[in-house]
Write a protein that holds these residues in place. Sequence first.
Motif, PDB file in Angstrom:
ATOM      1  N   ALA A 107     -12.297  -1.452   7.287  1.00 26.49           N
ATOM      2  CA  ALA A 107     -12.915  -1.819   6.008  1.00 26.49           C
ATOM      3  C   ALA A 107     -12.080  -1.315   4.834  1.00 26.49           C
ATOM      4  N   ILE A 108     -11.551  -0.091   4.950  1.00 27.88           N
ATOM      5  CA  ILE A 108     -10.702   0.454   3.883  1.00 27.88           C
ATOM      6  C   ILE A 108      -9.428  -0.366   3.747  1.00 27.88           C
ATOM      7  N   ALA A 109      -8.839  -0.752   4.893  1.00 28.75           N
ATOM      8  CA  ALA A 109      -7.622  -1.570   4.861  1.00 28.75           C
ATOM      9  C   ALA A 109      -7.892  -2.934   4.247  1.00 28.75           C
ATOM     10  N   LEU A 142      -2.319   4.484  -8.270  1.00 29.14           N
ATOM     11  CA  LEU A 142      -3.307   5.473  -7.840  1.00 29.14           C
ATOM     12  C   LEU A 142      -4.330   4.860  -6.887  1.00 29.14           C
ATOM     13  N   GLY A 143      -4.711   3.604  -7.157  1.00 26.97           N
ATOM     14  CA  GLY A 143      -5.661   2.910  -6.286  1.00 26.97           C
ATOM     15  C   GLY A 143      -5.128   2.767  -4.870  1.00 26.97           C
ATOM     16  N   VAL A 144      -3.848   2.394  -4.755  1.00 25.59           N
ATOM     17  CA  VAL A 144      -3.225   2.280  -3.438  1.00 25.59           C
ATOM     18  C   VAL A 144      -3.179   3.644  -2.759  1.00 25.59           C
ATOM     19  N   VAL A 149      -5.046   7.620   1.260  1.00 25.45           N
ATOM     20  CA  VAL A 149      -5.614   8.942   1.527  1.00 25.45           C
ATOM     21  C   VAL A 149      -6.965   8.806   2.225  1.00 25.45           C
ATOM     22  N   MET A 150      -7.782   7.870   1.789  1.00 28.28           N
ATOM     23  CA  MET A 150      -9.107   7.674   2.393  1.00 28.28           C
ATOM     24  C   MET A 150      -9.006   7.296   3.871  1.00 28.28           C
ATOM     25  N   MET A 181       0.050   2.774   6.864  1.00 25.40           N
ATOM     26  CA  MET A 181       1.391   2.211   6.746  1.00 25.40           C
ATOM     27  C   MET A 181       1.349   0.723   6.400  1.00 25.40           C
ATOM     28  N   LYS A 182       0.359   0.010   6.923  1.00 28.43           N
ATOM     29  CA  LYS A 182       0.192  -1.414   6.584  1.00 28.43           C
ATOM     30  C   LYS A 182      -0.136  -1.573   5.103  1.00 28.43           C
ATOM     31  N   ILE A 183      -1.069  -0.759   4.602  1.00 27.82           N
ATOM     32  CA  ILE A 183      -1.444  -0.839   3.186  1.00 27.82           C
ATOM     33  C   ILE A 183      -0.229  -0.577   2.309  1.00 27.82           C
ATOM     34  N   HIS A 184       0.533   0.453   2.652  1.00 29.60           N
ATOM     35  CA  HIS A 184       1.712   0.803   1.854  1.00 29.60           C
ATOM     36  C   HIS A 184       2.731  -0.330   1.860  1.00 29.60           C
TER      37      HIS A 184
END
Length: 446
Positions: A107-109, A142-144, A149-150, A181-184
């Motif tokens: 869900a976070i991703a 910051l959002g990313v 972090v979450m 790592m995917k989000i980044h």
Amino acid sequence: MTESEKFNLRRRKQDVITQNGITKQDEEKKGLPEFMHRDSPLTVLIEGSLHIRAIYHIFVVILVVLLCDTVIYDFVERGKINIGATSVIYGFGDIRRGAKIWLLELAIALAFYPGLRLYAGTRKFLVKFPAALKIWSIMGMLGVAVLEVMVIAIPTWDLGKKHLALASSVAVTCEMFRFAMKIHAAAVACAPRCQDDLVKLPTFKHYVYFLFAPTLVYRDEYPRTKKIRWGVVLFHFLEVTAIIFYNSFLWERFILPYWSDYGKEPKLLHAWHNAFAEMLTFGDRLFYEEWWTTSQFSRYYRAWNRVVHSWLRDHIYKPLSPRAGRVLSILTVFAVSAVAHEVILSLSFGFFYPVLMMEFGGFGLIMLPLTASTGRRFPSFLNLLMWLSFFLGNGLLWSLYPMEFFARKNCPQSENDSYFIPKSWSCPEIVLKPNWSFQNPFNIIF
């Protein structure tokens, strides 16, 4: 055309990609695309060489022998047949809680995508206001960072509060790093598009595909196969199952009998990636290269897991090296990787015991410069040394972690017990099976 000729022809095609450990920079120099239709090295070797196929069959036979050994042992010692199922069920215990943690990570991703759309849409209205645009850009970064972090902090907090079964912990901790790592990767790839109205943002379908594709480098499109071969998917998942039971047999036959009383008072990259690649028709299956033939540790670290190596290269080494230099960048890559591996093990076992960190970030780092030139001069000897270090390193892992695991279960509780101090070092009474004794080999009676 003979089997050998077919194999050699296929290897020549594959060598265009895998020979000498071609990196992304090498691909760009040679005009080769970063992703292309190609099989995994083991797939090529097993299908093309009768000799390699025979070695694969040997490992299958070893698994069958371990199965038979476990069946006989269970029947003789316990009066019932277990075939390693108890350890598998115990390892994946409390699967509901594990599934909830994974769904939270997912869900976070997924939350990244609407956030990306919101950021890009708002940015268009702030183009005429430079100060506000700069603040909005900082908020976007910051959002990313908050999402990353979450996706790591929440599972870490949950597992730290209450330990989850070993295999379930490994699964959710590996996934939390994978999603981070995917989000980044997606954020880095999409950031320039938010500044250019002519380039469209990826669709939600593109992003969801990337979340499950066996790669950590974001692209809108990847080489795709024409159809899903469900027989291949089933085969690879059966391989994954076999690997799980293989480790279960090793655990029950070679770990539990010797370490389960420690502290008492006396009384899976190829199969998993290929299965998902087949289901997602992901064409590029070079998830690793032929690391088993290497004589240089640097080549091994690049080759054994190209998926993670590509992410570390693109998102840590390349951005950092122009500013900090090559040496510090390499040290940073090793530090990040070693810490991530140790976090996974610590949360999975429920204690901090940095054996892997010392092996990977200590011995492995030292061997980088030592094998850089000697590996080319003495390839056979250095390859032998590599395999010796692998076996010794894994032997230490399979011994020290179970010792600490059972020491924390069996040793009496103390006020000085700590998450970070090994319990096996201070356990007052230690019993090992079988009972150890020493005999003077020169005291021979005729």
